[in-house]
Write a protein that holds these residues in place. Structure first.
Motif, PDB file in Angstrom:
ATOM      1  N   ASP A  81      92.305 -16.886  33.974  1.00 22.82           N
ATOM      2  CA  ASP A  81      91.568 -15.975  33.099  1.00 22.82           C
ATOM      3  C   ASP A  81      91.729 -14.518  33.528  1.00 22.82           C
ATOM      4  O   ASP A  81      91.858 -13.623  32.689  1.00 22.82           O
ATOM      5  CB  ASP A  81      90.083 -16.350  33.059  1.00 22.82           C
ATOM      6  N   LYS A  82      91.753 -14.268  34.847  1.00 24.98           N
ATOM      7  CA  LYS A  82      91.950 -12.897  35.345  1.00 24.98           C
ATOM      8  C   LYS A  82      93.335 -12.368  34.985  1.00 24.98           C
ATOM      9  O   LYS A  82      93.483 -11.203  34.622  1.00 24.98           O
ATOM     10  CB  LYS A  82      91.783 -12.836  36.869  1.00 24.98           C
ATOM     11  N   SER A  85      93.293 -11.491  31.302  1.00 26.37           N
ATOM     12  CA  SER A  85      92.474 -10.313  30.970  1.00 26.37           C
ATOM     13  C   SER A  85      93.006  -9.012  31.571  1.00 26.37           C
ATOM     14  O   SER A  85      92.700  -7.941  31.067  1.00 26.37           O
ATOM     15  CB  SER A  85      91.016 -10.537  31.385  1.00 26.37           C
ATOM     16  N   ASP A  89      98.084  -6.942  26.425  1.00 28.51           N
ATOM     17  CA  ASP A  89      97.944  -7.851  25.292  1.00 28.51           C
ATOM     18  C   ASP A  89      99.266  -8.100  24.584  1.00 28.51           C
ATOM     19  O   ASP A  89      99.417  -9.094  23.885  1.00 28.51           O
ATOM     20  CB  ASP A  89      96.935  -7.291  24.282  1.00 28.51           C
TER      21      ASP A  89
END
Length: 182
Positions: A81-82, A85, A89
């Motif tokens: 997840d890190k 994020s 993008d």
């Protein structure tokens, strides 16, 4: 160069001239990718012998390359997840150089960049997989088989239980077995 760092990993953003090519072989990554995420094990990244061999064999010519250097042993949902994020993008392909954990992380990041959500939401088929970024892998260990499977194994950071996801979209686009690294 922009660097994001914490205790478990860091990401470097590099601007370098656009195809990943293995010298003397026909392994190529199409040069239509605009932003590539390279996920590499710390031991390979820190080993100047490996890096110089990679530099001689691989000609990275992508205009924007982000590098994630992995320090940990067992991949976790928080780590995945890190990565998702803290990286851009607009990543449109992933290269993984390392062992089975590196490749499993790359597959899951590729999944999350397209399908969205958080890593742990995919445990027990809790979330639909709608797509994955293309992944290109160079395994550094023989034996896990992660470079040729549709599976990814990650430890759920909340339950401390490993879980496997399986989907044909997780197959790497290309796997290169380099005898110097593998």
């Amino acid at each position: 160069m922009k660097m994001i760092e914490d205790q478990s990993f860091h990401i470097k953003k590099l601007n370098i001239p656009t195809s990943l090519k293995l010298k003397d072989d026909n392994w190529r990554i199409p040069n239509n990718f605009k932003k590539i995420l390279l996920i590499i094990s710390k031991s390979i990244y820190d080993n100047h012998i490996y890096i110089s061999l990679l530099e001689k064999k691989l000609h990275l010519t992508f205009s924007n390359l982000e590098i994630y250097v992995r320090h940990g042993i067992e991949p976790t949902s928080i780590e995945v997840d890190k990565i998702v994020s803290t990286t851009s993008d607009d990543i449109d392909a992933i290269i993984a150089i390392g062992g089975g954990s590196i490749i499993d992380i790359a597959k899951f990041v590729a999944l999350l960049k397209i399908s969205g959500g958080m890593c742990a939401e995919y445990e027990f088929s809790g979330r639909e997989i709608v797509g994955c970024l293309p992944t290109f892998v160079v395994p550094s260990t023989a034996g896990t088989g992660s470079e040729v499977t549709q599976y990814s194994v990650i430890k759920n950071s909340n339950t401390h239980r490993k879980f496997t996801i399986a989907n044909s979209l997780l197959f790497p686009h290309t796997a290169l077995m380099d005898p110097v690294i593998t």
